[in-house]
Scaffold this motif. Structure first.
Motif, PDB file in Angstrom:
ATOM      1  N   ASP A   1     -12.443   0.437  10.561  1.00 29.52           N
ATOM      2  CA  ASP A   1     -11.620  -0.390   9.687  1.00 29.52           C
ATOM      3  C   ASP A   1     -11.921   0.031   8.256  1.00 29.52           C
ATOM      4  O   ASP A   1     -13.065  -0.098   7.794  1.00 29.52           O
ATOM      5  CB  ASP A   1     -11.980  -1.865   9.903  1.00 29.52           C
ATOM      6  N   ALA A   2     -10.934   0.529   7.534  1.00 30.79           N
ATOM      7  CA  ALA A   2     -11.150   1.051   6.187  1.00 30.79           C
ATOM      8  C   ALA A   2     -11.763   0.015   5.258  1.00 30.79           C
ATOM      9  O   ALA A   2     -12.571   0.344   4.382  1.00 30.79           O
ATOM     10  CB  ALA A   2      -9.837   1.564   5.605  1.00 30.79           C
ATOM     11  N   SER A   3     -11.425  -1.268   5.464  1.00 34.68           N
ATOM     12  CA  SER A   3     -11.967  -2.315   4.600  1.00 34.68           C
ATOM     13  C   SER A   3     -13.461  -2.508   4.821  1.00 34.68           C
ATOM     14  O   SER A   3     -14.180  -2.960   3.926  1.00 34.68           O
ATOM     15  CB  SER A   3     -11.237  -3.639   4.842  1.00 34.68           C
ATOM     16  N   LYS A   4     -13.948  -2.158   6.015  1.00 38.25           N
ATOM     17  CA  LYS A   4     -15.380  -2.258   6.303  1.00 38.25           C
ATOM     18  C   LYS A   4     -16.108  -0.958   5.992  1.00 38.25           C
ATOM     19  O   LYS A   4     -17.233  -0.974   5.485  1.00 38.25           O
ATOM     20  CB  LYS A   4     -15.598  -2.633   7.772  1.00 38.25           C
ATOM     21  N   VAL A   5     -15.471   0.161   6.312  1.00 36.35           N
ATOM     22  CA  VAL A   5     -16.100   1.461   6.063  1.00 36.35           C
ATOM     23  C   VAL A   5     -16.226   1.712   4.565  1.00 36.35           C
ATOM     24  O   VAL A   5     -17.198   2.305   4.092  1.00 36.35           O
ATOM     25  CB  VAL A   5     -15.309   2.592   6.746  1.00 36.35           C
ATOM     26  N   GLY A   6     -15.234   1.258   3.795  1.00 38.50           N
ATOM     27  CA  GLY A   6     -15.311   1.356   2.345  1.00 38.50           C
ATOM     28  C   GLY A   6     -14.837   2.661   1.761  1.00 38.50           C
ATOM     29  O   GLY A   6     -15.096   2.969   0.599  1.00 38.50           O
ATOM     30  N   LYS A   7     -14.147   3.480   2.576  1.00 36.02           N
ATOM     31  CA  LYS A   7     -13.590   4.724   2.059  1.00 36.02           C
ATOM     32  C   LYS A   7     -12.368   5.087   2.876  1.00 36.02           C
ATOM     33  O   LYS A   7     -12.095   4.493   3.933  1.00 36.02           O
ATOM     34  CB  LYS A   7     -14.624   5.855   2.121  1.00 36.02           C
ATOM     35  N   THR A   8     -11.612   6.076   2.405  1.00 38.25           N
ATOM     36  CA  THR A   8     -10.404   6.504   3.093  1.00 38.25           C
ATOM     37  C   THR A   8     -10.753   7.105   4.451  1.00 38.25           C
ATOM     38  O   THR A   8     -11.672   7.930   4.566  1.00 38.25           O
ATOM     39  CB  THR A   8      -9.651   7.552   2.248  1.00 38.25           C
ATOM     40  N   LEU A   9     -10.025   6.707   5.474  1.00 42.50           N
ATOM     41  CA  LEU A   9     -10.273   7.206   6.826  1.00 42.50           C
ATOM     42  C   LEU A   9      -9.188   8.198   7.252  1.00 42.50           C
ATOM     43  O   LEU A   9      -8.113   8.238   6.673  1.00 42.50           O
ATOM     44  CB  LEU A   9     -10.320   6.039   7.817  1.00 42.50           C
ATOM     45  N   GLY A  10      -9.510   8.974   8.263  1.00 43.13           N
ATOM     46  CA  GLY A  10      -8.537   9.880   8.854  1.00 43.13           C
ATOM     47  C   GLY A  10      -8.291  11.169   8.098  1.00 43.13           C
ATOM     48  O   GLY A  10      -7.404  11.942   8.471  1.00 43.13           O
ATOM     49  N   LYS A  11      -9.089  11.447   7.079  1.00 43.25           N
ATOM     50  CA  LYS A  11      -8.843  12.638   6.271  1.00 43.25           C
ATOM     51  C   LYS A  11      -9.125  13.927   7.049  1.00 43.25           C
ATOM     52  O   LYS A  11      -8.429  14.921   6.883  1.00 43.25           O
ATOM     53  CB  LYS A  11      -9.685  12.598   4.997  1.00 43.25           C
ATOM     54  N   ASP A  12     -10.162  13.914   7.894  1.00 43.85           N
ATOM     55  CA  ASP A  12     -10.489  15.126   8.660  1.00 43.85           C
ATOM     56  C   ASP A  12      -9.367  15.481   9.629  1.00 43.85           C
ATOM     57  O   ASP A  12      -8.988  16.653   9.767  1.00 43.85           O
ATOM     58  CB  ASP A  12     -11.792  14.937   9.429  1.00 43.85           C
ATOM     59  N   ALA A  13      -8.841  14.482  10.303  1.00 43.59           N
ATOM     60  CA  ALA A  13      -7.750  14.733  11.257  1.00 43.59           C
ATOM     61  C   ALA A  13      -6.518  15.267  10.542  1.00 43.59           C
ATOM     62  O   ALA A  13      -5.850  16.196  11.020  1.00 43.59           O
ATOM     63  CB  ALA A  13      -7.418  13.446  12.002  1.00 43.59           C
TER      64      ALA A  13
END
Length: 289
Positions: free
Chosen positions: A224-236
């Motif tokens: 969850d981006a709100s919990k991770v605190g950074k943009t997700l899915g960039k590697d994919a």
């Protein structure tokens, strides 16, 4: 045991960093340094303090290398977020340093945090023995530089433009530098301070560091981006190979679990005194950020 101690070590390190930076004044670069070290789990600092505790090294001493590793980690994140690297706008749920200030301030803040890290680890408060301080500083430089973290980051950047995706073996080697080297230094710090055998803690940290990165790859897809605190899915989106893309989600999670079990087994020599470190290892593959 683990979570209260993690919170305590994070608070102690935060307060210590504030104390050592207080005489630096309030220029924008110093403001950016203070901003960069705020938040985060301070897991690396926890490893320093707990490994020191195993060897009867008091917190008043271990807080110096613990603060050093967090300053070094903060520097790496500030530079990692820059447009010339990962080009991220968000870190720990807040604007990255170059967004909140500017590119030049971010570069200088990162440089200053790296210098501060060595100042802290080499301070006499870290150890009364010059030989121990020298060993701590030398091993720190090797873990952070072109044999460790910087090498891993360079390999990661090269992978973005490679003609073919990295193999599992290549990604494992990359992450051993980018993520694993500073985890290993952190876990071994207590033994180094006590001039004791580092082998059990190195085995522990090697598994923990790799599992940590595998779980980061898991969170990049399932988090969850709100919990991770950074943009997700960039590697994919970039088509980069990850542990998940190469192994599959279930196998990646299973591999992380195997690594953590081996890490915990490495601590058998310390008995129940190492329970907090065992809990820390299991936390690595249960976290949501």
């Amino acid at each position: 045991m683990f979570k209260p101690r993690l919170a305590d070590s994070a608070a102690a390190v935060q307060a210590h960093l504030e104390d050592v930076m207080q005489p630096m004044g309030d220029l924008p670069v110093v403001q950016a340094m203070r901003y960069a070290v705020q938040g985060g789990k301070s897991l690396r600092a926890f490893l320093v303090i707990e490994s020191a505790r195993l060897h009867d090294i008091p917190v008043v001493q271990s807080i110096w290398p613990a603060s050093a590793i967090e300053a070094m980690h903060a520097y790496s994140l500030v530079h990692d977020d820059l447009p010339c690297m990962d080009d991220d706008d968000t870190r720990r749920g807040q604007p990255t340093v170059h967004i909140k200030w500017d590119y030049a301030t971010a570069v200088l803040a990162g440089d200053a945090l790296q210098s501060l890290a060595f100042e802290l680890v080499a301070a006499e408060h870290s150890s009364p023995l010059a030989t121990v301080r020298a060993d701590m500083a030398l091993s720190f430089a090797q873990a952070a530089g072109a044999r460790g973290m910087v090498l891993g980051q360079a390999l990661d950047m090269a992978a973005e433009t490679a003609d073919t995706p990295l193999t599992l073996e290549e990604i494992t080697a990359l992450q051993a530098g980018k993520t694993g080297a500073l985890f290993s230094w952190s876990a071994e710090a207590g033994a180094r301070l006590a001039e004791a055998d580092t082998a059990p803690l190195k085995r522990y940290a090697d598994g923990l560091g790799l599992a940590f990165q595998i779980w980061d790859d898991v969170l990049d897809i399932e988090g969850d981006a709100s919990k991770v605190g950074k943009t997700l899915g960039k590697d994919a989106k970039a088509g980069k190979a990850t542990f998940v893309s190469l192994l599959g989600m279930d196998a990646a999670k299973a591999r992380a679990a195997e690594l953590i079990e081996d890490s915990c087994a490495a601590l058998d020599v310390y008995g129940k005194d190492a329970d907090a470190l065992r809990e820390a290892a299991r936390f690595v593959i249960s976290r949501d950020s």
